[in-house]
Design an enzyme around this catalytic site. Structure first.
Site, PDB file in Angstrom:
ATOM      1  CD1 TRP A 127      -2.478   1.783   0.465  1.00 35.70           C
ATOM      2  CD2 TRP A 127      -1.796   2.402   2.672  1.00 35.70           C
ATOM      3  NE1 TRP A 127      -3.397   3.087   1.017  1.00 35.70           N
ATOM      4  CE2 TRP A 127      -2.914   3.275   2.133  1.00 35.70           C
ATOM      5  CE3 TRP A 127      -1.797   1.756   3.620  1.00 35.70           C
ATOM      6  CZ2 TRP A 127      -3.176   4.051   3.122  1.00 35.70           C
ATOM      7  CZ3 TRP A 127      -1.689   2.842   4.715  1.00 35.70           C
ATOM      8  CH2 TRP A 127      -2.896   3.727   4.517  1.00 35.70           C
ATOM      9  CG  ASP A 209      -2.868  -3.220   7.026  1.00 39.88           C
ATOM     10  OD1 ASP A 209      -3.596  -2.959   7.565  1.00 39.88           O
ATOM     11  OD2 ASP A 209      -2.577  -1.363   6.397  1.00 39.88           O
ATOM     12  CE  LYS A 244     -10.171   0.740   2.504  1.00 42.11           C
ATOM     13  NZ  LYS A 244      -9.789   1.384   1.580  1.00 42.11           N
TER      14      LYS A 244
END
Ligand code: LMR
Length: 397
Positions: A127, A209, A244
């Site tokens: 990311w 993560d 999300k």
């Protein structure tokens, strides 16, 4: 002072989204930032979130400060959602944070303060914000290879080889529990077992993560890699996000969790998390966490939310399949079949930065410069336009 400040470059993800907003073309398509969209291109508020907010509106009695580590009902529910019965959660010190980014930063700050010079290994690619967050906290960020040269699959041997050869005791290893961002390519469960064994052997610490729980194979299936890591590693740092899977992007809801070997270390670990939080933002915002807690702690709402997560995952998967089929129907010489092995919001398309630029300039189609596409931004109604534009782009560049 300010006249000496140079202008920073735009953010590689959010900057593009801003450029999209300012683009006057009617047929533009935004496949940049990782937000879920429905067929009409809206990022809806989940029904369960609306219901929980109604409950909160009626029952909330104060806006006074929360504990530094956050909402107690939220924290309890998160530990259950993330760990299930895989470990004794009394071993976990947890703090509610502003989003997954806040969790990564508080976790990194806590490590850097007490173990200066710590290194955290990042997948290459990872990311776009990982490096900046960890470096800002003062950690070193070496990288391990992740993809084969053609960028279509995981180069597991290279990844493991680098960690084995270069990893040192006490190094952290940043791993995406599921739906690897930006590639969508995850290790298999067998490979996770091997990663787990290697980290344990080298006494390196997993820094996980976990931003997309429910978007890979399902809420429970997606936590299995984390559980595999915890089977062999007695310590870990886990950061989750509800941006999300609850669609709570702007409410900024996440959690940093320090897993210790025994429950006896939890209090000290929590005290350090509290210190990191206090000097960053004092204590976390309540609304998003209270919303999540209301849903997760109510059996009916929780079941309804799970169905909403399943529906989001299924829509993304349908769009990925349609895209692969759509590209087959064009005159593009490139086969996009490898995308079917990818999971979650993102697909690494194999398109390069020049092609991303071409799509933006010539067609108003925005993808990240690395070739990352937000599959959740695709729609049936625009699929043919998208596929034809990509086929043309490949020919033209
Ligand atoms: C993304 O990767 O697009 C998301 O995680 C949103 C962000 O903050 O970059």
């Amino acid at each position: 002072m300010l006249e000496f400040l140079p202008t920073a470059p735009p953010d590689s993800i959010l900057g593009l989204s801003e450029a999209y907003t300012n683009d006057p073309r009617a047929n533009k398509i935004n496949l940049t930032v990782g937000v879920f969209k429905d067929e009409q291109g809206r990022t809806p508020i989940l029904n369960t979130v609306k219901k929980a907010e109604e409950i909160l509106l009626k029952t909330e009695t104060t806006k006074s400060y929360m504990p530094i580590e956050g909402h107690p009902g939220y924290l309890k529910a998160v530990l259950d959602l993330v760990f299930g019965t895989s470990i004794d959660v009394a071993r976990v010190a947890a703090a509610q944070t502003p989003g997954g980014t806040g969790a990564l930063r508080v976790g990194a700050d806590t490590v850097a303060k007490h173990f200066p010079g710590t290194r955290i290994w990042l997948s290459n690619p990872t990311w776009a914000n990982h490096g900046s967050i960890f470096q800002a906290a003062g950690l070193e960020t070496p990288v391990y290879p992740y993809l084969t040269a053609d960028k279509t699959s995981l180069d597991f041997a290279a990844m493991m080889g680098e960690i084995k050869a270069q990893g040192r005791r006490g190094d952290l290893v940043c791993l995406h529990a599921c739906c690897h961002n930006p590639t969508g390519i995850d290790p298999t469960l067998e490979q996770w077992q091997e990663i787990s064994a290697l980290l344990a052997e080298k006494q390196m610490i997993p820094f996980v993560d976990f931003a997309y729980q429910g978007f890979g194979d399902g809420l429970e299936a997606d936590r299995l890699p984390l559980h595999a890591l915890l089977e062999k590693n007695s310590e870990a740092i886990v950061c989750n996000s509800f941006s999300k899977n609850f669609g709570l992007y702007c409410e900024r809801v996440g959690t940093v969790m320090l897993v210790g070997k025994e429950a006896s270390t939890t209090e000290a670990a929590l005290s350090q998390l509290r210190q990191s939080v206090r000097c960053n933002y004092s204590n976390p915002p309540r609304h998003g966490a209270a919303t999540v807690a209301t849903i997760l702690n109510d059996a009916t709402l929780r079941a309804e939310w799970q169905a909403e997560v399943d529906a989001m995952r299924n829509r993304i998967s349908k769009m990925r399949d349609m895209f692969i089929a759509g590209m087959k129907g064009t005159n593009a010489t490139r086969d996009f079949g490898f995308l079917s092995r990818q999971k979650g919001m993102f697909s690494y398309s194999g398109l390069n930065s020049m092609q991303a630029d071409w799509l933006k300039k010539e067609r108003g189609i925005y993808i990240v410069g690395t070739g990352r596409i937000n599959v959740a931004g695709m729609a049936t109604s625009t699929m043919a336009t998208l596929c034809n534009a990509i086929a043309e782009c490949i020919q033209a560049t």
